[in-house]
Write a protein that holds these residues in place. Structure first.
Motif: not given
Length: 127
Positions: A19-20, A59, A78, A106, A108-109, A112-113
């Motif tokens: 996913c990341l 990250a 994070r 939400r 930008a990432d 994926a999270l």
């Protein structure tokens, strides 16, 4: 670490790898290790490395897994930025401002999270 916890950590790392991208991930317990092979009350640190193996601490993700009654809940944040939006994933995904705890849009990432949270939820709940 007890042998029965190693597969769980490996599965979480594999989900993070998927996913990341493009990072590769290692997972460790932040607090004392739980007793069960698929823990439902624990805090993990998902540590990121670039494809060459260099650490990417910006990250890194903290994952808290806990039950509230019969409901499974996940919190992802994070590690490098305590004010970044965090994801609470219970029956659905909710993004919260890291500083105030108020609901927010939400980031930008986020997709994926959210995908990572869904995969970990399926892993822990056995779906």
């Amino acid at each position: 670490m007890p042998d029965d916890l190693a597969p769980f950590l490996a599965q979480v790392a594999a989900a993070a790898d998927l996913c990341l991208k493009p990072c590769r991930h290692g997972v460790r317990f932040r607090d004392p290790e739980p007793a069960a092979a698929a823990p439902t009350d624990c805090c993990l640190r998902i540590e990121a490395r670039d494809p060459a193996g260099g650490r990417c601490e910006d990250a890194d993700v903290e994952l808290e897994i806990y039950r509230s009654g019969s409901e499974l809940n996940l919190m992802l944040s994070r590690c490098a930025d305590p004010e970044a939006p965090l994801l609470w994933h219970g029956s659905h995904a909710v993004w919260m401002d890291g500083a105030s705890g108020e609901r927010c849009s939400r980031p930008a990432d986020g997709p994926a999270l959210e995908a990572l949270a869904r995969r970990i939820r399926a892993l822990v709940s056995g779906d």
